[in-house]
Design a protein around this motif. Structure first.
Motif, PDB file in Angstrom:
ATOM      1  N   ASN A 148       0.837  -1.196   0.000  1.00 23.53           N
ATOM      2  CA  ASN A 148       0.000   0.000   0.000  1.00 23.53           C
ATOM      3  C   ASN A 148       0.880   1.256   0.000  1.00 23.53           C
ATOM      4  N   PRO A 149       0.705   2.115  -1.013  1.00 27.44           N
ATOM      5  CA  PRO A 149       1.595   3.281  -1.148  1.00 27.44           C
ATOM      6  C   PRO A 149       1.585   4.210   0.066  1.00 27.44           C
ATOM      7  N   LEU A 150       0.449   4.292   0.773  1.00 25.59           N
ATOM      8  CA  LEU A 150       0.381   5.144   1.958  1.00 25.59           C
ATOM      9  C   LEU A 150       1.300   4.640   3.060  1.00 25.59           C
ATOM     10  N   LEU A 151       1.414   3.311   3.151  1.00 23.21           N
ATOM     11  CA  LEU A 151       2.235   2.700   4.204  1.00 23.21           C
ATOM     12  C   LEU A 151       3.691   2.585   3.771  1.00 23.21           C
ATOM     13  N   LEU A 152       3.895   2.199   2.500  1.00 21.60           N
ATOM     14  CA  LEU A 152       5.262   1.976   2.021  1.00 21.60           C
ATOM     15  C   LEU A 152       6.146   3.195   2.217  1.00 21.60           C
ATOM     16  N   GLN A 153       5.577   4.394   2.035  1.00 20.27           N
ATOM     17  CA  GLN A 153       6.407   5.598   2.147  1.00 20.27           C
ATOM     18  C   GLN A 153       7.024   5.754   3.546  1.00 20.27           C
ATOM     19  N   HIS A 154       6.403   5.129   4.558  1.00 23.62           N
ATOM     20  CA  HIS A 154       6.970   5.205   5.908  1.00 23.62           C
ATOM     21  C   HIS A 154       7.843   3.982   6.227  1.00 23.62           C
ATOM     22  N   ASN A 155       7.968   3.084   5.263  1.00 30.29           N
ATOM     23  CA  ASN A 155       8.685   1.828   5.502  1.00 30.29           C
ATOM     24  C   ASN A 155       9.905   1.682   4.616  1.00 30.29           C
ATOM     25  N   LEU A 156      10.282   2.767   3.914  1.00 30.43           N
ATOM     26  CA  LEU A 156      11.307   2.627   2.888  1.00 30.43           C
ATOM     27  C   LEU A 156      12.718   2.445   3.431  1.00 30.43           C
ATOM     28  N   ASP A 157      12.961   2.977   4.623  1.00 32.43           N
ATOM     29  CA  ASP A 157      14.308   2.917   5.198  1.00 32.43           C
ATOM     30  C   ASP A 157      14.888   1.513   5.195  1.00 32.43           C
ATOM     31  N   ASN A 158      14.057   0.576   5.610  1.00 31.46           N
ATOM     32  CA  ASN A 158      14.557  -0.784   5.794  1.00 31.46           C
ATOM     33  C   ASN A 158      13.778  -1.788   4.963  1.00 31.46           C
ATOM     34  N   ALA A 159      13.166  -1.306   3.860  1.00 28.04           N
ATOM     35  CA  ALA A 159      12.212  -2.149   3.141  1.00 28.04           C
ATOM     36  C   ALA A 159      12.838  -3.431   2.575  1.00 28.04           C
ATOM     37  N   ALA A 160      14.049  -3.327   2.012  1.00 31.52           N
ATOM     38  CA  ALA A 160      14.645  -4.509   1.386  1.00 31.52           C
ATOM     39  C   ALA A 160      14.962  -5.570   2.444  1.00 31.52           C
ATOM     40  N   ASP A 161      15.586  -5.146   3.539  1.00 30.80           N
ATOM     41  CA  ASP A 161      15.872  -6.063   4.648  1.00 30.80           C
ATOM     42  C   ASP A 161      14.595  -6.644   5.224  1.00 30.80           C
ATOM     43  N   ALA A 162      13.608  -5.765   5.408  1.00 26.47           N
ATOM     44  CA  ALA A 162      12.346  -6.206   5.990  1.00 26.47           C
ATOM     45  C   ALA A 162      11.709  -7.285   5.125  1.00 26.47           C
ATOM     46  N   ALA A 163      11.757  -7.103   3.794  1.00 22.72           N
ATOM     47  CA  ALA A 163      11.147  -8.088   2.899  1.00 22.72           C
ATOM     48  C   ALA A 163      11.817  -9.452   3.069  1.00 22.72           C
ATOM     49  N   THR A 164      13.142  -9.446   3.228  1.00 29.54           N
ATOM     50  CA  THR A 164      13.862 -10.705   3.417  1.00 29.54           C
ATOM     51  C   THR A 164      13.463 -11.365   4.735  1.00 29.54           C
ATOM     52  N   GLN A 165      13.504 -10.583   5.809  1.00 26.88           N
ATOM     53  CA  GLN A 165      13.193 -11.140   7.131  1.00 26.88           C
ATOM     54  C   GLN A 165      11.740 -11.610   7.239  1.00 26.88           C
ATOM     55  N   LEU A 166      10.857 -10.808   6.650  1.00 27.84           N
ATOM     56  CA  LEU A 166       9.434 -11.168   6.736  1.00 27.84           C
ATOM     57  C   LEU A 166       9.114 -12.377   5.855  1.00 27.84           C
ATOM     58  N   SER A 167       9.800 -12.489   4.710  1.00 29.14           N
ATOM     59  CA  SER A 167       9.607 -13.680   3.885  1.00 29.14           C
ATOM     60  C   SER A 167      10.017 -14.934   4.671  1.00 29.14           C
ATOM     61  N   SER A 168      11.133 -14.835   5.383  1.00 25.63           N
ATOM     62  CA  SER A 168      11.584 -15.988   6.173  1.00 25.63           C
ATOM     63  C   SER A 168      10.571 -16.332   7.251  1.00 25.63           C
ATOM     64  N   LEU A 169      10.051 -15.310   7.927  1.00 23.07           N
ATOM     65  CA  LEU A 169       9.049 -15.561   8.966  1.00 23.07           C
ATOM     66  C   LEU A 169       7.800 -16.220   8.363  1.00 23.07           C
ATOM     67  N   ILE A 170       7.347 -15.689   7.229  1.00 25.02           N
ATOM     68  CA  ILE A 170       6.161 -16.276   6.583  1.00 25.02           C
ATOM     69  C   ILE A 170       6.432 -17.741   6.232  1.00 25.02           C
ATOM     70  N   LEU A 171       7.619 -17.997   5.685  1.00 29.38           N
ATOM     71  CA  LEU A 171       7.928 -19.373   5.279  1.00 29.38           C
ATOM     72  C   LEU A 171       8.031 -20.299   6.492  1.00 29.38           C
ATOM     73  N   ARG A 172       8.541 -19.775   7.617  1.00 31.08           N
ATOM     74  CA  ARG A 172       8.534 -20.604   8.838  1.00 31.08           C
ATOM     75  C   ARG A 172       7.096 -20.920   9.244  1.00 31.08           C
ATOM     76  N   SER A 173       6.202 -19.951   9.078  1.00 32.83           N
ATOM     77  CA  SER A 173       4.800 -20.169   9.470  1.00 32.83           C
ATOM     78  C   SER A 173       4.106 -21.164   8.550  1.00 32.83           C
ATOM     79  N   LEU A 174       4.674 -21.359   7.357  1.00 31.25           N
ATOM     80  CA  LEU A 174       4.062 -22.260   6.368  1.00 31.25           C
ATOM     81  C   LEU A 174       4.664 -23.659   6.406  1.00 31.25           C
ATOM     82  N   ALA A 175       5.680 -23.845   7.230  1.00 30.06           N
ATOM     83  CA  ALA A 175       6.374 -25.144   7.255  1.00 30.06           C
ATOM     84  C   ALA A 175       5.389 -26.274   7.578  1.00 30.06           C
ATOM     85  N   PRO A 176       5.483 -27.376   6.827  1.00 29.50           N
ATOM     86  CA  PRO A 176       4.540 -28.477   7.039  1.00 29.50           C
ATOM     87  C   PRO A 176       4.772 -29.147   8.401  1.00 29.50           C
TER      88      PRO A 176
END
Lengths: 205, 205
Positions: free
Chosen positions: B177-205
């Protein structure tokens, strides 16, 4: 003299707590009614009945007053969150309660004290120390919950602790940071429930 | 005549695609330079060299033009995201790439076309149909990835599918969401990596 970057609220002049408290109390009411952004220390001084010079004896800027107000309000939220998790033995339940309490306290501030919420939003957009301290406190709480859950065997231990804590904090951040929360209020309560469940699935041993 | 709530961009008058495209192209340049919020259809008409009345033959409001510009830009981001995941067989890797491509495309728009980003932010704050369609497209992509991962045994199947998809979408939303992303840009690339890992842990069979 203290600088704007100092982590503590900027105070100067005689250490007269009563007068300082009186100014903060009056400023909380004044900013709570007329907003923080567009009012000046002169406006505030007139409204309180103090001279501007007298206020500057205690606070070296409008931001210094805003900092104390913001800090007080965030302390109340932190106390509410701490209270919500105290005495709950299971780490998963503590995490759920933490997230829920956070969203409720933030939403309450937004809907009931909108103008004070705006001070918190300003403090977040300008990275004031008060918001930094708030974020650090909540991150420390997440760390404590994850550590306890790991010790009790409720959470997995393979992922490095700091990675787990950071990622959980990132999931919660849009509901913690006042700049973000204001765009997330529509579905905040539901989101906190669903995101807590996702986080807990990610922590499953 | 179409109403403001209609999901499609509001067009009217003769179906002359060339003229319409010409207006959109000129408006993209104009808003991209002077911003969307403070300019009027009159300003735009003057700049293009068309009469205001002529522009109104094709678009019934400034927002209708903004909608098409926003929609075009979000389509480009969606195409980039779709391309990033196409041909990747493993669902976990597809999820990572989706998140990464989203953050990169959104950040790029913010840093390279700030004034067009502002149109997207306006569209998000006013819930224009273009942003709704964008969010639905991305949610459908998450659903597809989770479904595929479940079928291939890469993801757990106990949690109801819609609950899983919703929660993952909520984790990604601050970066979509563009309204939110503008406040999240500082660490967005790192955050995407860390959050992807968390999501994938939550999806583990």
């Amino acid at each position: 003299m203290m600088k704007a970057h100092t982590p503590a609220p900027q105070l100067r002049g005689p250490s007269d707590h009563d007068v300082r408290d009186q100014i903060v109390e009056a400023a909380t009411k004044y900013f709570g009614r007329y907003g923080y952004g567009k009012t000046t220390v002169s406006d505030l001084a007139k409204a309180i009945g103090f001279s501007k010079a007298y206020i500057y004896k205690f606070f070296d800027s409008k931001q210094a007053i805003g900092e104390v107000i913001c800090s007080n309000r965030l302390s109340t939220i932190m106390a509410t969150v701490d209270e919500a998790v105290t005495g709950v033995p299971a780490a998963p339940e503590r995490l759920r309660r933490m997230f829920k309490a956070l969203v409720e306290a933030g939403s309450y501030l937004f809907f009931h004290d909108r103008k004070l919420y705006d001070i918190a939003a300003t403090s977040a957009s300008e990275s004031w120390p008060s918001v930094g301290a708030y974020e650090e406190h909540l991150k420390a709480l997440v760390l404590q919950i994850v550590r306890d859950g790991r010790e009790l065997g409720e959470f997995e231990r393979k992922t490095p602790l700091d990675e787990t804590v950071n990622a959980i904090y990132l999931v919660m951040r849009p509901y913690i940071n006042p700049l973000l929360l204001q765009h997330n209020l529509d579905n905040a309560a539901d989101a906190a429930t669903q995101l807590s469940s996702l986080i807990l699935r990610s922590l499953a041993p």
